[in-house]
Design an enzyme around this catalytic site. Structure first.
Site, short mmCIF file in Angstrom:
data_model
loop_
_atom_site.label_atom_id
_atom_site.label_comp_id
_atom_site.label_asym_id
_atom_site.label_seq_id
_atom_site.Cartn_x
_atom_site.Cartn_y
_atom_site.Cartn_z
CE LYS A 1 -0.76 -0.26 5.03
NZ LYS A 1 0.20 -1.34 5.31
N GLY B 1 13.39 -4.36 11.74
CA GLY B 1 12.46 -4.17 10.63
C GLY B 1 12.24 -2.70 10.33
CG ASP C 1 7.83 -3.42 10.01
OD1 ASP C 1 9.03 -3.57 10.31
OD2 ASP C 1 6.97 -4.29 10.24
#
Length: 247
Positions: free
Chosen positions: A16, A96, A98
């Protein structure tokens, strides 16, 4: 530099992008795995962003980075990227991206405050940002869907169950027992982790985000801030630090 910022988040469950303008989300886009490069190319042509950033925890086509770089200032988020927070992590290269973005988003939301960011995606991540701006680390445990799959794949007879809000606390059959065990167990874990942090730190904010945000937000006993777009806010703040502030 003016214009929108193209904030791409390639996760294990969804591919996304958030179109950010002046720190606010204007549009959220979703891409398919098979058509990722062509769909991103069309989106870049439509929105003509002033800069872009990519946070990816999956293997993605090299052509994607070349495409983004060809459209102006581009950052591929990694442990060497300057961040609004400082990584106090044993091996930053294993962290990570993220989690880096979520920590940056929390700092942009509550600068100078302790924050516990809980990501409720494929994995449940706990990420603690100290009020001094240090990202201390946190914890990682299986997400809800992963727990359902594990029960099915690591046993001979338990069925694969999908999450549902329609379940009883005491399971009256195998499906209901799995629903209760997985979902109530995950809720108890998150509430317990928040309580454990509260025993060590005072006056901290809890920011909840990720794909299972809705399920957790309405059922946790602890006070939380629901932040569905925290990832984009963090990515946007990283671009502002690295590109906009230097233009």
């Amino acid at each position: 530099m003016t214009g929108s910022i193209f904030c791409m988040d390639l996760g294990n469950s969804r591919l996304k992008c958030g179109i950010m303008q002046n720190g606010e989300l204007q549009q959220e886009l979703f891409f398919s795995e098979s058509g990722l490069v062509s769909e991103v190319k069309a989106a870049l042509a439509q929105y003509a962003p002033a800069a872009s950033i990519l946070s990816s925890v999956v293997d993605h086509p090299p052509a994607l980075e070349a495409l983004l770089e060809a459209h102006g200032p581009f950052i591929r988020l990694q442990h060497t990227t300057p961040l609004p927070v400082t990584l106090a992590y044993d091996k930053p290269e294993t962290l990570g991206v993220d989690r880096m973005a979520l920590a940056s988003g929390a700092w942009a939301t509550f600068p100078g405050r302790h924050s516990l960011i809980i990501g409720t995606g494929s994995a449940i991540t706990y990420n603690f940002v100290h009020k001094t701006g240090l990202f201390l680390g946190g914890g990682i445990s299986p997400g809800i869907d992963m727990r359902f799959r594990a029960l099915h794949e690591f046993t001979d007879k338990l069925p694969l169950v999908k999450g549902s809000t329609q379940y009883s606390f005491i399971g009256y059959n195998t499906r209901q027992s799995i629903l209760s065990g997985v979902q109530q167990g995950a809720l108890a874990e998150v509430d317990g982790m928040i309580a454990a942090y509260a025993a060590r730190y005072r006056n901290f904010n809890v920011l909840l985000t990720g794909g299972n945000l809705e399920f957790f937000a309405s059922r946790l006993k602890s006070k939380i801030f629901a932040s569905p777009y925290l990832m984009y806010k963090g990515l946007n703040s990283i671009v502002e630090l690295n590109v906009l502030d230097k233009s």
